[in-house]
Design an enzyme around this catalytic site. Sequence first.
Site, short mmCIF file in Angstrom:
data_model
loop_
_atom_site.label_atom_id
_atom_site.label_comp_id
_atom_site.label_asym_id
_atom_site.label_seq_id
_atom_site.Cartn_x
_atom_site.Cartn_y
_atom_site.Cartn_z
N TYR A 60 0.85 -1.19 0.00
CA TYR A 60 0.00 0.00 0.00
C TYR A 60 0.89 1.24 0.00
O TYR A 60 1.55 1.56 0.99
CB TYR A 60 -0.92 0.03 1.22
CG TYR A 60 -2.01 -1.03 1.23
CD1 TYR A 60 -2.30 -1.79 0.09
CD2 TYR A 60 -2.75 -1.27 2.38
CE1 TYR A 60 -3.31 -2.75 0.12
CE2 TYR A 60 -3.76 -2.23 2.40
CZ TYR A 60 -4.02 -2.97 1.27
OH TYR A 60 -5.01 -3.92 1.29
N GLN A 61 0.88 1.94 -1.13
CA GLN A 61 1.68 3.15 -1.32
C GLN A 61 3.16 2.91 -0.98
O GLN A 61 3.80 3.69 -0.28
CB GLN A 61 1.13 4.32 -0.51
CG GLN A 61 -0.19 4.85 -1.01
CD GLN A 61 -1.35 3.93 -0.67
OE1 GLN A 61 -1.87 3.21 -1.52
NE2 GLN A 61 -1.76 3.96 0.59
#
Length: 327
Positions: free
Chosen positions: A60-61
Amino acid sequence: MEYRRLGNTGLKVSRLSLGCMSYGKGETHAEWTLDEKTSLPFFRRAIEHGINFFDTADGYQEGASEKIVGKAVREFSRRDEVVIASKFFAPMGKGENERGASRKHIMAAIDGTLKRLGTDHVDLWQLHRWDYDTPFEETAQAMDDVVRAGKALHIGASSMYAWQFAKALAIQERGGWAKFVSMQPQYNLVYREEEREMLPLCRDAGIGVIPWSPLARGFLAGNRTKEGGGATPRAQGDKFARQLYYRDDDFAVQARLAEVAAAKGVQPMQVALAWVASRPGVTAPIIGATKLHQLDEAVAALAVTLSDEEVARLEEPYQPHPVLGHN
């Protein structure tokens, strides 16, 4: 807030899990994710509501989400009060060995996750997807080593075919290795294919079920239209959602949901979430929020009860879908 055991473990998790994909800025999803300053209030509010279960992933990111989760836990809670779940599999670099579920990547992935979170262990560490390039025996033994080292207390898995999950459990049992205690499937009113095999398998094996996308990435909140685009930045830029939903029968379910919600005097997303949370075997749906009122409304949805007649009305428009979300 109600708490439940995660599968057959003694680990107690809140009836909702806060999904942390929206928190942290990186190269991916930059148009709708929140920076650190904007993200932190969601954790404060979640903890105030009694939510103790936070789900993130290294992908995630590019790890930014894990960093924010770690900071939020340090600022607003105590480590022993919360349950941190993370996942591995996504590419974390350009190298061929910086992804997947090989032993080499598993050992690098857990250390990277712990460093970003700022903790010495995760409570639940999950295989994000099935790795077709690695024998599962290798994955199982490496994940067992992570558990034995105390870096993960429990292990789980996310979207895969039921035959793969059954095979994994059998290999873990045969090898005497740590077994998956949870499954994170896609499950909502417009995607119910997991009812055929995965959910019965989990109930039979005592596996905790923590569904992702219980609101179909906002589709069941009414922020997607047939014409395309939507009411939020995520709805406007979420190409993955268009691959999963947007069929004519999906909009029929959306319309029926709106009717049932209007008759009850609550939000459609609250009825949709109440439906998922009440399904047999479901432990804790994973909710996402980019506005604080969304988090408040999700918690309030736990108090919404559905009659058998309302459930039947909600489920009636559904049509079978291709299996989606496993890649």
